[in-house]
Scaffold this motif. Structure first.
Motif, PDB file in Angstrom:
ATOM      1  N   PHE B  47       7.185 -30.929  20.359  1.00  0.00           N
ATOM      2  CA  PHE B  47       7.363 -29.338  20.284  1.00  0.00           C
ATOM      3  C   PHE B  47       8.437 -28.911  19.414  1.00  0.00           C
ATOM      4  N   SER B  50       7.490 -30.620  15.972  1.00  0.00           N
ATOM      5  CA  SER B  50       6.498 -29.784  14.962  1.00  0.00           C
ATOM      6  C   SER B  50       7.438 -28.810  13.681  1.00  0.00           C
ATOM      7  N   LYS B  53       7.532 -28.989  10.390  1.00  0.00           N
ATOM      8  CA  LYS B  53       6.687 -28.676   9.338  1.00  0.00           C
ATOM      9  C   LYS B  53       6.552 -27.042   9.062  1.00  0.00           C
ATOM     10  N   LEU B  54       6.270 -26.911  10.623  1.00  0.00           N
ATOM     11  CA  LEU B  54       5.946 -25.745  11.027  1.00  0.00           C
ATOM     12  C   LEU B  54       7.419 -24.537  11.153  1.00  0.00           C
TER      13      LEU B  54
END
Lengths: 383, 55
Positions: B47, B50, B53-54
């Protein structure tokens, strides 16, 4: 399915176009598969226990394993359900590689299912005959290998048909594009042109070999699933890089359009694997059985072929390779000389008999796999 | 001097074996908890990664 829905909504609400990103769908696939495992897992274990779908412990195995008798098996079905639902939800279903991997996984899962079912019905550790199992594995492995031989070089199914027909009408004598070459890790200018026959034979061996290797490794609680999840994660990174023209160009890898979508399946395998480990951690509440082991191994093999990383798969799956070699060496040695090289094969039992606790064997094999996966990932840049 | 009958000794033996089983069970449960905490940590790490990128 959700991608199609998001694309449809995105024409009105632009924010939904974020679901077009493979990385986001990869992460969401991991989370979804995990949640499905957590939700379905307890009820599936209850049902398996209720119907007495129990593991028949091999009577010639370590004595310490006799207490495992009665633990429900076929938990691999949970993994397959999680992977299948998640892939259908988050992957681009127009992508042919997604379908190849999904069908190979479910096909090998079906073979494992029948094998497990027969073991449960007959109440012993002998399921399908070795010959029958091998024939069906070969059928699925060969079909996948033939399709992949042409589709890896062809950007579309129409081009695949053209290539396949050209191969047929040329008297089975056709060269494939350099994308289908066997990539040798750590050398940027070295790759081995396989040709159609070479590609088919190698791919067949990778799929069937990986499937059986994972199955042989699945002998201790959590031993097979964690390395599988780690390798799937690493293959997801390879798939993402190879599916992108800019990344593959920078890393001097072949660009295979559509391979990036496999990141979603890899995410699903990681999520489903970790979700299953929750219940499979020592002392296991459920075993995956052949239905899970055969399917996961075949899935890893098929993904490695599409992303052109067969040798890297063998490096990252070093634990699986050593487990398989230990069985082969033990059998060959016993037949030729009458002596055993290991106290017991596969090699995890050898270490158990040497005095390592089951947990120690499992966690140490995980550590080795972690290192091998890191080593495999380093081939992305070190070349 | 305190003496034990056979019956008493058997009882002691049975008790210690039950205690051993209980200890083994507790140790196994502890191992499961450890692995489950690892899984949670792995997810949190995923998480966290991530967020690269998110955004």
């Amino acid at each position: 399915m959700l991608l199609a829905l998001a694309n449809w909504i995105a024409s009105d609400v632009r924010a939904f176009s974020v679901f077009g990103y493979i990385t986001l769908r990869g992460v969401l696939a991991t989370m979804t598969a995990l949640v499905i495992s957590f939700v379905v897992g307890p009820s599936m274990i209850r049902k398996l226990t209720q119907y007495k779908i129990e593991q028949a412990v091999r009577d010639d195995g370590p004595q310490s394993h006799l207490i495992k008798a009665g633990t429900p098996t076929m938990g691999g079905a949970l993994i397959l359900v999680s992977i299948a639902i998640t892939t259908l939800l988050w992957a681009d279903l127009r992508n042919r590689f997604v379908w190849v991997v999904l069908l190979v996984t479910l096909g090998f899962g079906a073979i494992g299912w029948i094998d497990d079912y027969l073991k449960v019905v007959n109440r012993n550790s002998k399921g399908l005959s070795v010959r029958t199992k091998f024939v069906w594995q070969s059928v699925i492995g060969l079909l996948a290998a033939i399709y992949l031989a042409f589709s890896v070089s062809a950007p579309s199914n129409a081009r695949f048909v053209q290539l396949f027909l050209a191969w047929l009408f040329s008297g089975f004598n056709l060269d494939l594009s350099p994308k289908a070459d066997l990539i040798v890790p750590f050398f940027k200018m070295v790759s081995y042109p396989l040709g159609v026959w070479g590609f088919i034979v190698l791919s067949y061996c990778v799929i069937v070999g990986a499937s059986n290797a994972v199955n042989l490794t699945d002998g201790l609680d959590g031993l097979a699933i964690m390395p599988t999840a780690m390798i799937a994660g690493a293959l997801g990174i390879f798939a993402y890089a190879i599916g992108r023209a800019d990344f593959s160009n920078y890393l001097l890898l072949p660009h295979i359009p559509g391979a990036g979508e496999l990141t979603v399946i890899c995410g699903a395998i990681v999520g489903a694997g970790l979700g299953f480990l929750w219940f499979n951690a020592y002392p296991a509440e459920v075993f995956m059985g052949d239905v899970g082991a055969l399917a996961l191994g075949a899935a890893l093999g098929a993904i490695a072929i599409i992303v052109r990383q067969e040798i890297v798969l063998a490096i990252m799956g070093g634990v699986f390779v050593v487990e398989t070699l230990s069985v082969m060496i033990q059998v060959a040695s016993f037949k030729l000389t009458g002596r055993r090289v290991f106290r017991m094969a596969p090699i995890h039992h050898h270490y158990e008999l040497k005095g390592w606790k089951e947990n120690q064997v499992v966690v140490r094999f995980w550590i080795v796999t972690m290192l091998l996966v890191l080593f495999g990932l380093s081939t992305l840049k070190l070349r | 001097m305190k003496t034990h009958s056979d019956h008493d000794l058997g009882l002691v033996k049975a008790n210690s074996s039950a205690a051993r089983v209980k200890r083994a069970k507790r140790a196994a449960e502890a191992k499961t908890q450890v692995v489950r905490f690892w899984i949670v940590t792995m997810l949190l790490v995923l998480f966290g990664l991530s967020t690269l990128k998110l955004r």
